[in-house]
Design an enzyme around this catalytic site. Structure first.
Site, PDB file in Angstrom:
ATOM      1  N   GLU A 177       8.117   3.929  -1.310  1.00 12.13           N
ATOM      2  CA  GLU A 177       8.337   3.976  -2.502  1.00 12.13           C
ATOM      3  C   GLU A 177       9.177   4.713  -3.109  1.00 12.13           C
ATOM      4  O   GLU A 177       9.393   5.824  -2.908  1.00 12.13           O
ATOM      5  CB  GLU A 177       6.480   5.081  -2.883  1.00 12.13           C
ATOM      6  CG  GLU A 177       6.936   5.415  -4.521  1.00 12.13           C
ATOM      7  CD  GLU A 177       5.002   6.160  -4.881  1.00 12.13           C
ATOM      8  OE1 GLU A 177       5.155   6.610  -5.889  1.00 12.13           O
ATOM      9  OE2 GLU A 177       4.389   6.863  -3.883  1.00 12.13           O
ATOM     10  N   CYS A 230       0.989   3.230  -3.561  1.00 11.55           N
ATOM     11  CA  CYS A 230       0.331   4.592  -3.344  1.00 11.55           C
ATOM     12  C   CYS A 230      -0.929   5.027  -3.765  1.00 11.55           C
ATOM     13  O   CYS A 230      -1.298   4.490  -3.474  1.00 11.55           O
ATOM     14  CB  CYS A 230       1.627   5.694  -3.264  1.00 11.55           C
ATOM     15  SG  CYS A 230       1.241   7.415  -2.746  1.00 11.55           S
ATOM     16  N   LYS A 279       3.704   0.554 -11.124  1.00 16.65           N
ATOM     17  CA  LYS A 279       3.257   1.460 -10.465  1.00 16.65           C
ATOM     18  C   LYS A 279       1.665   1.563 -11.646  1.00 16.65           C
ATOM     19  O   LYS A 279       2.239   1.999 -13.237  1.00 16.65           O
ATOM     20  CB  LYS A 279       2.993   2.586 -10.164  1.00 16.65           C
ATOM     21  CG  LYS A 279       2.405   3.618  -9.431  1.00 16.65           C
ATOM     22  CD  LYS A 279       2.823   4.886  -8.424  1.00 16.65           C
ATOM     23  CE  LYS A 279       1.411   6.001  -8.023  1.00 16.65           C
ATOM     24  NZ  LYS A 279       2.447   6.458  -7.048  1.00 16.65           N
TER      25      LYS A 279
END
Length: 670
Positions: free
Chosen positions: A50, A173, A119
């Site tokens: 990330e 994540c 994300k």
């Protein structure tokens, strides 16, 4: 050997990479990423952490125009540097869209940025305060974005990337840690690979939980899950990032790195797309590949970006697996702890199944044929444990040894001694006289050791067991195992038949470990010694006598039908994964490279397929028995196949392989 041969067998080589970065030094980070791509070699897909292009711990620097402009230019530069590579590269980067900043996964291939996924779940609790800089991509429908000098790049939460037979969905994540990860929706739309670009810091116990999350998401999604988390170079002001990388397939970790490395980390593995696709077809509750997977929110849909131009080849060369371990004994865990756990669970399942059957029919007597071999030993041990659990005296177990025309002293003695040590009712009923009379009745020459000679003995033993069950008010406990059922290595209406087959889904390679499990736990040293001698005894039906008095056991099963470890390997890969003979052969070459040559593997593979098809009629009427593993041949649920199915396609494929593997000799014109 061309890597395309791996692809032809359904494998894709993937990697999770953790570069050493410098915070906010985009040029350095791009160079590090490009170098790792070059070093990785012929990978189809490489996943980086990330925000690795900028660094995850840039904090308020994320709001700086200088950094964001540099990231856009760096992505285009990375695409240019790697333009000669066929590898699909996924990197993390902060990107602007409209008036907001997004934490993104950027897909790059062959010099182009082919897709960007933001994300969705942006954490703002505990040590995380990402919402200070980043917006959620959950509201971004499919659109496009302009990056530096590359226009109209697909951008949105609903993008799937198709590449070399892989359909790739994205988690970033925190997306993995929520009740419904975005990858779950991607998988419902057809994704078979999920990438996770992460920056997960380390705290006590977190790694174990994180690893379980990866494994569980991979298992329930029937997918490969590639995870790369931030590591060397990230700020340690408040947090420590361990640089963990992993590749998981259908719940099994294929490769993973150590944590806390000071250097860059790269792990590679060959994922099996064919196996995943087979599992999805087999599991009818798995969602169909659809453009509208969010059935609860119909307005959302996932779009595919198509970049699939895989090569096709007419023939498969020899494949040497470098990045995937092949277990030669898939039914038997290699790890001693897991093996012990599996054996314990299997015995519990067998005992519970037998206990339920006895309770349901109000039966307190079992009749078991005891040969002094592995299968009947396991059945007897399970019977004893079941009677103990039911608080029934073991004398209700009637063990009968039936020496015949080729029974050896070793097996007869072991049968007797085992029954005596276990405290069951022991009997001996020789079958020689009855079989001789039967031969006379049907005109069988006893000097001709053919199928009639052998099967008459097996059927005589079964008749004795059935009649003794009637006489004692009990049932006959079957002893045959899964491997014998697969090969049809049993006499129809002979040892093939019983009232309950307690070993019916236990393969031969596992039977000996279960017997050893009992041997290692009994306090009776004499009993343990008997069990271990039974384990060491060659597997044999003992139906044909030896012409050589010095040879104790003449008829060795594995000399006749082939090594059980090969047959169990073939069976597992055929039924559990649906693999073709070609793929199974290449896997077997790696798994048994130190034990069997190619000709031997192909010889017994042909035997396996020929017998598996021709002997289905025996499985179609097999007795009840408990299922203990993922591979079972019960016609009542696990394996339904017509008895007259043709094996010609499978045998033709094996014949072609055999022809290919046979050394060519030059023609002698003299």
């Amino acid at each position: 050997m061309k890597y395309s041969d791996y692809r032809r067998l359904g494998f894709r080589r993937v990697a999770a990479a953790v570069p050493g970065i410098r915070i906010a030094d985009v040029n350095h980070n791009v160079e590090q990423i490009a170098a790792m791509v070059a070093d990785a070699g012929d990978c189809d897909l490489i996943v980086f952490p990330e925000l690795c292009v900028s660094g995850y711990t840039c904090a308020d620097l994320f709001l700086q125009t200088t950094l964001l402009d540099s990231v856009q230019a760096g992505l285009v530069r990375l695409a240019h540097i790697t333009s000669d590579s066929d590898t699909c590269i996924v990197v993390g980067a902060p990107l602007r869209y409209g008036n907001k900043l997004y934490n993104c996964a950027v897909y790059i291939r062959r010099g182009s940025i082919i897709g960007i996924v933001p994300k969705v779940h942006v954490p703002n609790y505990g040590e995380f305060y990402e919402q200070r800089w980043f917006a959620s991509g959950g509201d971004v429908a499919l659109t496009s974005i302009n990056l530096h000098n590359q226009a109209d790049v697909p951008f949105g939460r609903d993008i799937l990337i198709e590449c070399e037979g892989m359909v790739i969905a994205t988690d970033i994540c925190e997306d993995l840690w929520v009740p419904v990860p975005p990858s779950s929706l991607g998988v419902a739309a057809g994704a078979n690979v999920v990438v996770n670009l992460s920056a997960s810091n380390e705290t006590i116990g977190k790694h174990r939980y994180r690893r379980e999350l990866i494994s569980q998401q991979s298992a329930r999604s029937r997918c490969a899950y590639i995870y790369a988390s931030a590591g060397p170079g990230e700020s340690s002001t408040d947090l420590v990032f361990p640089g963990y990388a992993a590749v998981c397939e259908d719940g099994t970790m294929l490769a993973e790195s150590d944590r806390f490395s000071h250097e860059a980390v790269l792990v590679k593995a060959d994922i099996d797309i064919q196996s995943l696709d087979f599992d999805r077809r087999r599991t009818n509750t798995f969602p169909a590949d659809t453009e509208t997977p969010h059935r609860l929110v119909p307005s959302q849909s996932l779009k595919h970006s198509h970049f699939n131009d895989g090569e096709h080849h007419d023939e498969v060369n020899i494949v040497e697996f470098e990045n995937r371990a092949i277990d030669p004994h898939p039914f038997v865990p290699a790890d001693p702890v897991h093996k012990d756990e599996n054996c314990t669970e299997i015995i519990h399942i067998q005992c519970l199944g037998l206990r339920q059957r006895l309770s349901a029919i109000n039966c307190r007597t079992l009749v078991v044929g005891i040969s002094g071999g592995l299968d009947s030993t396991l059945a007897l041990l399970v019977a004893c444990r079941t009677f103990d659990l039911m608080d029934i005296p073991r004398s209700g177990i009637v063990g009968i040894t039936m020496p015949g025309l080729a029974t050896t002293d070793r097996t007869r003695d072991n049968a007797w001694q085992l029954m005596e040590r276990l405290g069951v009712t022991a009997m001996e009923i020789p079958i020689g006289k009855a079989v001789a009379g039967h031969f006379e009745d049907i005109g069988q020459n006893p000097a001709i050791h053919d199928a009639t000679y052998e099967n008459s003995q097996a059927r005589e033993r079964t008749q004795i067991l059935m009649d003794m069950a009637n006489k004692t008010g009990g049932i006959v406990l079957g002893t045959g195992d899964l491997s014998e059922l697969a090969l049809g290595w049993c006499t129809y209406n002979g040892d093939h038949m019983s009232m309950y087959g307690v070993n019916a889904s236990v393969p031969k390679t596992l039977v000996k470990h279960l017997v050893e499990w009992f041997a290692s736990r009994t306090p009776d040293e004499k009993e343990a010694a008997i069990l271990r001698d039974i384990i060491d005894t060659p597997i044999s039906p003992e139906l044909v006598p030896s012409d050589d008095p010095a040879q104790e056991i003449a008829q060795k099963t594995e000399d006749l039908v082939g090594p059980y470890e090969l047959h169990d390997f073939f069976l597992f890969n055929m039924l559990r994964h649906g693999f073709s003979p070609t793929k199974t052969f290449h896997l077997a070459r790696k798994a048994f490279r130190d034990a069997y040559d190619d000709a031997t593997i192909l010889k017994w593979m042909r035997t396996f397929y020929r017998r598996f098809f021709s002997q289905q009629f025996k499985r179609s009427c097999m007795p009840d028995g408990p299922k203990v593993g993922s591979v079972c041949l019960s016609p009542r649920g696990d394996w339904r196949m017509p008895s007259d199915a043709s094996a010609s396609l499978w045998l033709a494929e094996i014949d072609a392989l055999t022809e290919k593997m046979t050394p060519k000799t030059e023609k002698n014109d003299d």
